[in-house]
Motif scaffolding. Structure first.
Motif, PDB file in Angstrom:
ATOM      1  N   VAL A 122       0.813  -1.221   0.000  1.00  0.00           N
ATOM      2  CA  VAL A 122       0.000   0.000   0.000  1.00  0.00           C
ATOM      3  C   VAL A 122       0.845   1.271   0.000  1.00  0.00           C
ATOM      4  N   LEU A 139      -7.765  -1.667  -4.306  1.00  0.00           N
ATOM      5  CA  LEU A 139      -8.707  -2.590  -3.690  1.00  0.00           C
ATOM      6  C   LEU A 139      -8.950  -2.238  -2.227  1.00  0.00           C
ATOM      7  N   THR A 140     -10.153  -2.517  -1.784  1.00  0.00           N
ATOM      8  CA  THR A 140     -10.475  -2.369  -0.370  1.00  0.00           C
ATOM      9  C   THR A 140      -9.840  -3.536   0.375  1.00  0.00           C
ATOM     10  N   GLU A 141      -9.848  -3.454   1.687  1.00  0.00           N
ATOM     11  CA  GLU A 141      -9.313  -4.544   2.505  1.00  0.00           C
ATOM     12  C   GLU A 141     -10.074  -5.849   2.217  1.00  0.00           C
ATOM     13  N   GLU A 142     -11.388  -5.735   2.071  1.00  0.00           N
ATOM     14  CA  GLU A 142     -12.221  -6.904   1.781  1.00  0.00           C
ATOM     15  C   GLU A 142     -11.881  -7.499   0.405  1.00  0.00           C
ATOM     16  N   GLU A 143     -11.709  -6.644  -0.583  1.00  0.00           N
ATOM     17  CA  GLU A 143     -11.359  -7.112  -1.927  1.00  0.00           C
ATOM     18  C   GLU A 143      -9.973  -7.743  -1.949  1.00  0.00           C
ATOM     19  N   THR A 144      -9.041  -7.181  -1.194  1.00  0.00           N
ATOM     20  CA  THR A 144      -7.690  -7.742  -1.109  1.00  0.00           C
ATOM     21  C   THR A 144      -7.735  -9.137  -0.492  1.00  0.00           C
ATOM     22  N   VAL A 173      -3.045  -5.081  -3.983  1.00  0.00           N
ATOM     23  CA  VAL A 173      -3.784  -3.943  -3.464  1.00  0.00           C
ATOM     24  C   VAL A 173      -4.036  -2.880  -4.530  1.00  0.00           C
TER      25      VAL A 173
END
Length: 180
Positions: A122, A139-144, A173
């Motif tokens: 990041v 990407l969001t944390e959820e998507e990552t 990310v």
């Protein structure tokens, strides 16, 4: 089929599992098994043959966006670089041009970055935001985490360095792309 270590059938199943986790149904997954397109990180694929396969697939499936590697292949993988080369193949350029105009198909290429940027995760976001690009995905944390789960499906390829990749690679990310 990913048969470099004679694991083609295993890797096909892993791909389907990974795609399922990403919301891609098995019916939308195409695996091309061709003797002139071997899974080998040191082999450049036949540009004309690969370009023909890609164009046929775009036309047959009404694809409007292709995302591929750039000339660096992100990791220097010859097969990855071959995909980029095929999409720039001169003898097929007229057909590709027609696809872009008539079918509205666009090609985005994933930017290869140097080793330092590749593994600062990041921390590369500010630099990537400042540098020129056509598209930037953060990407969001959820998507990552979803991407990590999808990568874990590829158990036959999860060597130690891929675990390091999943933890520290910017590509988990952030991805910067440019239009071809």
């Amino acid at each position: 089929s990913g048969n470099y270590y004679n694991q083609g059938e295993i890797r096909k199943k892993e791909l389907e599992q990974s795609c399922f986790l990403l919301g891609i149904p098995a019916s939308d997954v195409t695996v091309i098994d061709h003797r002139d397109l071997p899974d080998n990180p040191a082999v450049e694929w036949d540009t004309q043959l690969l370009a023909a396969f890609v164009l046929e697939h775009i036309e047959a499936n009404n694809i409007n966006l292709v995302i591929t590697f750039d000339a660096g292949g992100v990791s220097g993988h010859a097969n990855h670089i071959s995909l980029y080369t095929a999409l720039r193949y001169r003898d097929c350029w007229f057909e590709i041009f027609i696809l872009f105009l008539c079918l509205g198909c666009h090609v985005l290429v994933l930017e290869s970055v140097n080793l330092f940027r590749k593994y600062i995760s990041v921390l590369d976001v500010p630099l990537s935001c400042l540098l020129p690009r056509d598209v930037l995905f953060i990407l969001t944390e959820e998507e990552t985490e979803q991407a990590r789960r999808a990568m874990r499906c590829h158990r036959s390829q999860l060597l130690w360095f891929r675990h390091v990749y999943m933890l520290f690679s910017r590509y988990m990310v952030i991805n910067s792309l440019r239009l071809l």
